[in-house]
Design a protein around this motif. Structure first.
Motif, PDB file in Angstrom:
ATOM      1  N   ARG A  16       0.819  -1.208   0.000  1.00  0.00           N
ATOM      2  CA  ARG A  16       0.000   0.000   0.000  1.00  0.00           C
ATOM      3  C   ARG A  16       0.855   1.260   0.000  1.00  0.00           C
ATOM      4  O   ARG A  16       0.525   2.249  -0.669  1.00  0.00           O
ATOM      5  CB  ARG A  16      -0.919  -0.010   1.229  1.00  0.00           C
ATOM      6  N   ASN A  19       2.206   1.736  -3.512  1.00  0.00           N
ATOM      7  CA  ASN A  19       1.173   2.231  -4.426  1.00  0.00           C
ATOM      8  C   ASN A  19       0.838   3.688  -4.143  1.00  0.00           C
ATOM      9  O   ASN A  19       0.576   4.472  -5.061  1.00  0.00           O
ATOM     10  CB  ASN A  19      -0.086   1.374  -4.293  1.00  0.00           C
ATOM     11  N   ASN A 132      -9.117  -3.253  -4.516  1.00  0.00           N
ATOM     12  CA  ASN A 132      -8.587  -1.948  -4.908  1.00  0.00           C
ATOM     13  C   ASN A 132      -8.541  -1.916  -6.429  1.00  0.00           C
ATOM     14  O   ASN A 132      -7.693  -2.559  -7.055  1.00  0.00           O
ATOM     15  CB  ASN A 132      -7.192  -1.730  -4.312  1.00  0.00           C
ATOM     16  N   ILE A 135      -5.134  -0.413  -8.079  1.00  0.00           N
ATOM     17  CA  ILE A 135      -3.976  -1.313  -8.042  1.00  0.00           C
ATOM     18  C   ILE A 135      -4.181  -2.493  -8.979  1.00  0.00           C
ATOM     19  O   ILE A 135      -3.237  -2.952  -9.632  1.00  0.00           O
ATOM     20  CB  ILE A 135      -3.735  -1.782  -6.599  1.00  0.00           C
ATOM     21  N   ASN A 139      -1.072  -2.638 -11.509  1.00  0.00           N
ATOM     22  CA  ASN A 139      -0.021  -3.560 -11.074  1.00  0.00           C
ATOM     23  C   ASN A 139      -0.037  -4.907 -11.775  1.00  0.00           C
ATOM     24  O   ASN A 139       0.969  -5.627 -11.731  1.00  0.00           O
ATOM     25  CB  ASN A 139      -0.126  -3.804  -9.565  1.00  0.00           C
ATOM     26  N   TRP A 189      -1.875  -7.171  -5.915  1.00  0.00           N
ATOM     27  CA  TRP A 189      -2.680  -7.023  -7.127  1.00  0.00           C
ATOM     28  C   TRP A 189      -4.022  -6.359  -6.863  1.00  0.00           C
ATOM     29  O   TRP A 189      -4.815  -6.186  -7.791  1.00  0.00           O
ATOM     30  CB  TRP A 189      -2.925  -8.390  -7.770  1.00  0.00           C
ATOM     31  N   GLY A 190      -4.304  -6.015  -5.611  1.00  0.00           N
ATOM     32  CA  GLY A 190      -5.601  -5.432  -5.282  1.00  0.00           C
ATOM     33  C   GLY A 190      -6.722  -6.444  -5.238  1.00  0.00           C
ATOM     34  O   GLY A 190      -7.892  -6.087  -5.411  1.00  0.00           O
TER      35      GLY A 190
END
Length: 298
Positions: A16, A19, A132, A135, A139, A189-190
């Motif tokens: 986090r 990011n 998320n 992300i 990502n 990767w969220g």
């Protein structure tokens, strides 16, 4: 096992933080001159073509969706847009919708060699969702597909360290371990893995027959032991009954009558009455004396 939650939290916080730094860099980094020129021209064109251009820059996303907006290839600050109405600039902005609902995925059957060298086919179900949206877009190329592929390899890696007995009896712990491993790997990767369930463990036909034969033999052995114990208890009871009957000769006659009563209650047409031999002893004792009388008279 105790160090897993700690490492997971540290990995989550580091991801986090990374990011957040990326987003701040996008916010603070200035656009090039050509980008500013294109942006100004777009605003002018949109202002001159109102209200016709409203259908191009007004977008709507559902309650369960989020939109990640890019302007000239750069991520827009403020995170994902939605739910509801949001605005984009035609020609210079692009967006991607992300579904935040839980997705269920059937892991294809995996041929796994267990710790005790038994080949089994195992399939599972994975429930995950996008936690998320920003992300998951920036990502990884395809978060859903990557999670599905990772679930297959994780299933093989975890079950490869378990024996067949553990696979059949300890499914809850295996599912929990898979959920923790997947959740830790997919957090950058969220993606949030909600639940993992092992559906079925299919054994080879020959192994099924061997296990069935073993179980049948075990049950037969148990049945023989129970029958032997019953015979032992029955013989003790008969011995006690014989000792009671031996105390009084009339007891055996009463037992005969009880047996006849039980036979007649079953509606049988044939009744077998045992005749006691003791009643014939008197006649057998008188027979020699009666045969001597005619010889004396002669």
């Amino acid at each position: 096992m105790e160090s897993l939650p700690v490492s997971r939290k540290s990995t989550t916080r580091a991801g986090r933080r990374q990011n957040q730094q990326v987003l701040e860099m996008h916010r603070l980094e200035d656009f090039p001159l050509c980008a500013w020129i294109l942006t100004i021209i777009t605003y002018i064109v949109v202002g001159l073509t109102l209200p016709f251009s409203a259908c191009l820059f007004i977008k709507v996303v559902q309650e369960y969706e989020r939109a990640v907006v890019f302007r000239l290839g750069r991520l827009m600050p403020g995170g994902a847009k939605g739910p509801g109405i949001f605005f984009i600039m035609p020609c210079i902005d692009s967006y991607k919708k992300i579904d935040l609902r839980v997705v269920s995925f059937d892991v294809p059957p995996q041929e796994i060699l267990s710790k005790d060298s038994v080949t089994v086919a195992v399939d599972a179900v994975v429930y995950f969702r996008i936690s998320n949206a920003t992300i998951s877009v920036t990502n990884v190329e395809d978060a859903s597909r990557s999670t599905k592929l990772l679930a297959q390899t994780t299933l093989r890696n975890i079950l490869g360290t378990r024996t067949l007995a553990e696979m059949l009896s300890d499914r809850e712990n295996i599912s929990h371990q898979m959920q923790l491993t997947l959740d830790e790997a997919t957090d950058p990767w969220g993606v949030k893995v909600e639940r993992v369930e092992v559906k079925d463990v299919r054994l080879p036909v020959q192994l099924q027959r061997a296990m069935a034969a073993e179980a049948e033999a075990t049950r037969e052995a148990g049945a023989k032991v129970i029958a032997a114990e019953g015979e032992q208890k029955a013989s003790r009871a008969l011995r006690e009954a014989a000792s009671v009957i031996a105390e009084n000769p009339c007891a055996i006659q009463l037992r005969y009558l009880q047996t006849l009563n039980s036979i007649s209650a079953e509606k049988n047409s044939t009744i077998i009455f045992p005749f006691p031999i003791e009643l014939l002893q008197n006649f057998l004792a008188k027979a020699p004396s009666s045969s001597k009388l005619p010889s004396k008279m002669s």
